[in-house]
Design an enzyme around this catalytic site. Structure first.
Site, PDB file in Angstrom:
ATOM      1  CG  HIS A  28      -1.830   1.165   1.318  1.00 17.53           C
ATOM      2  ND1 HIS A  28      -2.850   1.242   2.225  1.00 17.53           N
ATOM      3  CD2 HIS A  28      -1.863   2.331   0.640  1.00 17.53           C
ATOM      4  CE1 HIS A  28      -3.495   2.408   2.087  1.00 17.53           C
ATOM      5  NE2 HIS A  28      -2.898   3.091   1.131  1.00 17.53           N
ATOM      6  CD  GLU A  86       0.733   5.314  -1.010  1.00 15.55           C
ATOM      7  OE1 GLU A  86      -0.489   5.497  -0.853  1.00 15.55           O
ATOM      8  OE2 GLU A  86       1.557   5.415  -0.073  1.00 15.55           O
ATOM      9  CG  HIS A 126       2.418   8.787   1.987  1.00 14.27           C
ATOM     10  ND1 HIS A 126       1.982   9.311   3.185  1.00 14.27           N
ATOM     11  CD2 HIS A 126       1.338   8.170   1.437  1.00 14.27           C
ATOM     12  CE1 HIS A 126       0.692   9.009   3.362  1.00 14.27           C
ATOM     13  NE2 HIS A 126       0.282   8.334   2.311  1.00 14.27           N
TER      14      HIS A 126
END
Length: 249
Positions: free
Chosen positions: A101, A142, A146
């Site tokens: 993930h 992502e 992040h």
């Protein structure tokens, strides 16, 4: 009137699933992020999500305490959401088990998100991520959400994602289950701790959704060499007596 109704129906069918109905972040990769809300503890909490207080765009890139590696159990995703979003991971017979993930920069209290930098993910990097992420949209999301906060360029960040993923030993019970299982979240943690001797209670969390095992989340040092204690992350694990661990197709 018929033309108008047809247009509305087309929009409804084509609209992406609401983030609250999804397991992986890429279910919401075309949705605006919910605004950060002040929490009673004085930090910030993200509405409807994993309760790791968020500072959107706050802090310098690379300024964080540790990483959280989140591995999603693909059969659960495919049973709840994948059927509404065609995905290679949900093709009958594929059943990849755990998929990445994300690898998330995290602080002891809260986490940085959407840091400044070039949000474009070069194709030269993206093309090598097929065995890490179930689809390229998630990898792009992502990176924006992040990866930019890691303080590393795309190639370096995703090398860390691979290294973090490869550092986790999946317990035998979750490698290739032959049928659905019912397990206590604590027993899932114990299985991972048995397979990873340096992993201790309070260094990971097991999450669930709608009575099904969702993700295993591990707290790793910034150099990825050690597991670290992460009370805030560990508290966000599910507390149910037992959860279904679907085997997939």
């Amino acid at each position: 009137m018929k033309a108008l109704l047809a247009a509305i129906l087309t929009l409804l069918v084509a609209a992406p699933a609401f983030a609250g109905d999804c397991i992986l972040d890429n279910c919401a990769d075309r949705q605006p992020l919910p605004e950060a809300q002040a929490s009673p503890a004085g930090g910030f909490a993200r509405g409807g999500g994993f309760g790791r207080g968020v500072w959107r765009g706050g802090g310098a890139s690379g300024d964080f305490d540790f990483y959280v590696l989140s591995l999603s159990w693909s059969p659960s995703f495919c049973e709840t959401t994948g059927s509404r979003r065609p995905s290679a991971q949900c093709v009958p017979g594929a059943n990849p088990g755990f998929v990445v993930h994300g690898l998330w920069p995290q602080n002891d209290n809260g986490y940085p998100s959407q840091c400044s930098g070039d949000s474009d993910l070069p194709y030269s990097v993206l093309s090598r991520l097929g065995d890490l992420y179930p689809d390229p949209g998630l990898a792009r999301h992502e990176w924006r959400q992040h990866g930019l906060c890691s303080g590393k360029p795309p190639a370096g960040y995703f090398a860390d994602v691979r290294a973090a993923r490869d550092s986790i030993v999946v317990p035998p019970a979750l490698k290739a289950p032959q049928g659905d299982q019912r397990m206590a979240p604590l027993d899932i943690q114990r299985a991972f701790m048995a397979a990873n001797p340096r992993l201790r209670a309070g260094m990971m969390a097991v999450t669930c959704r709608r009575g099904a095992f969702q993700e295993a989340r591990f707290c790793l040092s910034k150099d990825l060499r050690n597991f670290v204690a992460c009370p805030q992350v560990a508290r966000e694990g599910c507390r149910g007596q037992s959860v279904v661990v679907p085997a997939g197709q």
